[in-house]
Scaffold this active site. Structure first.
Site, PDB file in Angstrom:
ATOM      1  N   THR A 157       0.875  -1.159  -0.119  1.00 44.87           N
ATOM      2  CA  THR A 157      -0.013  -0.119   0.028  1.00 44.87           C
ATOM      3  C   THR A 157       0.919   1.115  -0.042  1.00 44.87           C
ATOM      4  O   THR A 157       1.478   1.745  -0.869  1.00 44.87           O
ATOM      5  CB  THR A 157      -1.038  -0.014   1.278  1.00 44.87           C
ATOM      6  N   LYS A 183       4.065  -6.836   3.992  1.00 46.27           N
ATOM      7  CA  LYS A 183       3.980  -5.537   3.497  1.00 46.27           C
ATOM      8  C   LYS A 183       3.534  -4.700   5.036  1.00 46.27           C
ATOM      9  O   LYS A 183       2.932  -5.480   5.981  1.00 46.27           O
ATOM     10  CB  LYS A 183       2.747  -5.247   2.670  1.00 46.27           C
ATOM     11  N   THR A 194      -1.395  -2.849  10.437  1.00 46.33           N
ATOM     12  CA  THR A 194      -1.642  -2.994   9.237  1.00 46.33           C
ATOM     13  C   THR A 194      -0.369  -3.628   8.707  1.00 46.33           C
ATOM     14  O   THR A 194       0.651  -2.690   8.080  1.00 46.33           O
ATOM     15  CB  THR A 194      -1.841  -1.507   8.522  1.00 46.33           C
ATOM     16  N   GLU A 280       5.923   4.827   7.281  1.00 51.83           N
ATOM     17  CA  GLU A 280       5.395   6.180   6.234  1.00 51.83           C
ATOM     18  C   GLU A 280       6.173   7.429   6.726  1.00 51.83           C
ATOM     19  O   GLU A 280       6.183   7.915   7.824  1.00 51.83           O
ATOM     20  CB  GLU A 280       4.089   6.176   6.420  1.00 51.83           C
ATOM     21  N   ASN A 402      -0.279  10.624   5.652  1.00 55.17           N
ATOM     22  CA  ASN A 402      -1.819  10.208   6.447  1.00 55.17           C
ATOM     23  C   ASN A 402      -2.702  11.282   6.250  1.00 55.17           C
ATOM     24  O   ASN A 402      -4.089  10.768   6.399  1.00 55.17           O
ATOM     25  CB  ASN A 402      -1.516   9.719   7.605  1.00 55.17           C
ATOM     26  N   THR A 407      -7.195  10.533  -0.678  1.00 56.63           N
ATOM     27  CA  THR A 407      -7.270  11.534  -1.505  1.00 56.63           C
ATOM     28  C   THR A 407      -6.117  11.745  -2.631  1.00 56.63           C
ATOM     29  O   THR A 407      -6.041  12.380  -3.485  1.00 56.63           O
ATOM     30  CB  THR A 407      -7.699  12.975  -1.103  1.00 56.63           C
TER      31      THR A 407
END
Length: 407
Positions: A157, A183, A194, A280, A402, A407
């Site tokens: 992702t 992942k 996640t 991230e 995040n 979007t």
């Protein structure tokens, strides 16, 4: 603590299909705009299976379906999509997960109960089933590096890199391989978070003993990482062992049991560290090692508290040797500590000894903190407990990623 394996070897240039009898592939089916978004892992024969799953009370439909399949003790295929988590999608989400399971079973001529299902991506949106089902019909798994790379890419992702590792060992004089791919980049606060993890091995082992082995290594690997403290709804680690190496069945009384357990530990630890370092927006991997706690469990609790502290994470990002944030996290961890017995070292620089500050070179430590991997050592002088945890720094990019995820 670092894993020491006497009879196993890390193998470069290999992949999730390196163990005998496994095939994999990933394709683009249309859940994402361009990137690969559908993957399958297939064993030639039904494999013993073990799984660990998120502790979030809100659990996604594919996770529920897979947990039930794992209860059967055997699995032969896992179908995975990215781009949509199929979580919080009500009755339709459950029907869609069951349809994924059924159509995959039909595609490969398997019993439905032998198929696991995994999804990752945005929560609360229904799956686009038409392109997904068409994609299942197009899946053609292969035993090759190319297929494995496609598989690894299709489960990602917000990850920036693929995460793969393979080890080779001997059991009963026969070559056995354990391979893993995963992942995970954000919402990482396992048990499980996640992340999706898939481990394959051609070892012969009953599902009961495989589950025991997975649980043991999970506690000190996947459950010892954190990126942002959020626990997600979907994620899991599955291990498939198809027995095609031809060894006698592994049990705790088998002479090679410890080698197998250590090798699985190494695979899981490699993947866990890759996930933590790919947080991230992350620029640094943080490793916190705790010694001298009352128990190993308390040591891991302290290590994870320190590595999960937003103030520690931002200090590491800013290359600020603010050890006060470290000792504060130790204190609020909930573990038993004696302030007068605490010692802290950042890299090779001692900053606290027996609860007292130590004069150190700010310039020297600044240079160390600029490195891509930062190690923090905490000594407690309370007992023999040891633990280790991994995480990453907290950066401006984490917020940006995040803030605009949908979007």
């Amino acid at each position: 603590m670092p894993v020491v394996i006497q009879q196993a070897k890390h193998v470069s240039g290999t992949n999730i299909t390196s163990p005998k009898g496994f095939k994999a592939v990933g394709i683009h089916c249309g859940l994402k705009h361009k990137k690969y978004d559908l993957a399958v892992l297939l064993s030639e024969v039904p494999a013993s299976v073990a799984g660990v799953f998120t502790t979030n009370a809100i659990q996604a439909a594919p996770l529920i379906v897979t947990k039930e399949a794992v209860q059967n003790g055997k699995m032969q295929a896992v179908i995975i999509n990215s781009g949509n988590a199929n979580a919080c999608t009500g009755k339709q989400g459950m029907l869609d997960a069951l349809t994924m399971q059924e159509k995959t079973a039909e595609k490969f001529g398997l019993e439905t109960k032998l198929v696991g299902v995994a999804s990752t991506g945005v929560i609360g949106e229904k799956l686009k089933m038409e392109p997904l089902l068409k994609g299942i019909e197009q899946l053609d798994p292969v035993d090759s590096l190319e297929g494995s790379i496609q598989f690894s890419q299709a489960i990602l992702t917000t990850d920036t890199v693929m995460k793969n590792t393979v080890y080779r060992m001997e059991v009963d004089g026969k070559e056995v391989m354990i391979a893993g791919t995963a992942k995970g980049s954000g919402m990482i606060e396992p048990n499980m978070a996640t992340m999706l993890g898939f481990i394959t091995t051609d070892a012969e082992i009953d599902s009961v003993h495989l589950q025991d082995a997975l649980q043991k290594v999970t506690d000190v690997t996947f459950n010892s990482i954190t990126v942002d403290g959020d626990t997600s709804t979907n994620d899991m680690v599955l291990v498939l062992a198809n027995g095609m190496a031809g060894n006698s069945s592994l049990t705790p009384s088998h002479p090679d049991w410890d080698v197998f357990l250590q090798t699985m530990h190494a695979v899981a630890q490699d993947l866990a560290k890759m996930i933590a370092s790919d947080g991230e927006g992350a620029t640094k991997l943080i490793e916190v090692e705790v010694n001298g706690a009352l128990t190993d469990l308390e040591a891991r609790k302290i290590a994870k508290t320190v590595v999960g502290s937003p103030l520690v994470k931002t200090a590491v990002f800013g290359c600020d040797a603010n050890w006060g944030r470290i000792i504060a996290a130790v204190g609020y961890s909930g573990a038993s500590v004696d302030p007068a017995g605490i010692s802290i070292k950042i890299g090779q620089t001692v900053v606290v000894e027996d609860g007292e500050p130590v004069i150190f070179s700010e310039e020297q430590l600044l240079l160390y903190l600029k490195q891509p991997e930062v190690k923090i050592f905490v000594g407690l002088n309370k007992g023999s407990g040891q633990g280790i945890a991994w995480g990453c720094d907290l950066t401006y990019d984490y917020v940006q990623i995040n803030a605009s995820y949908r979007t």
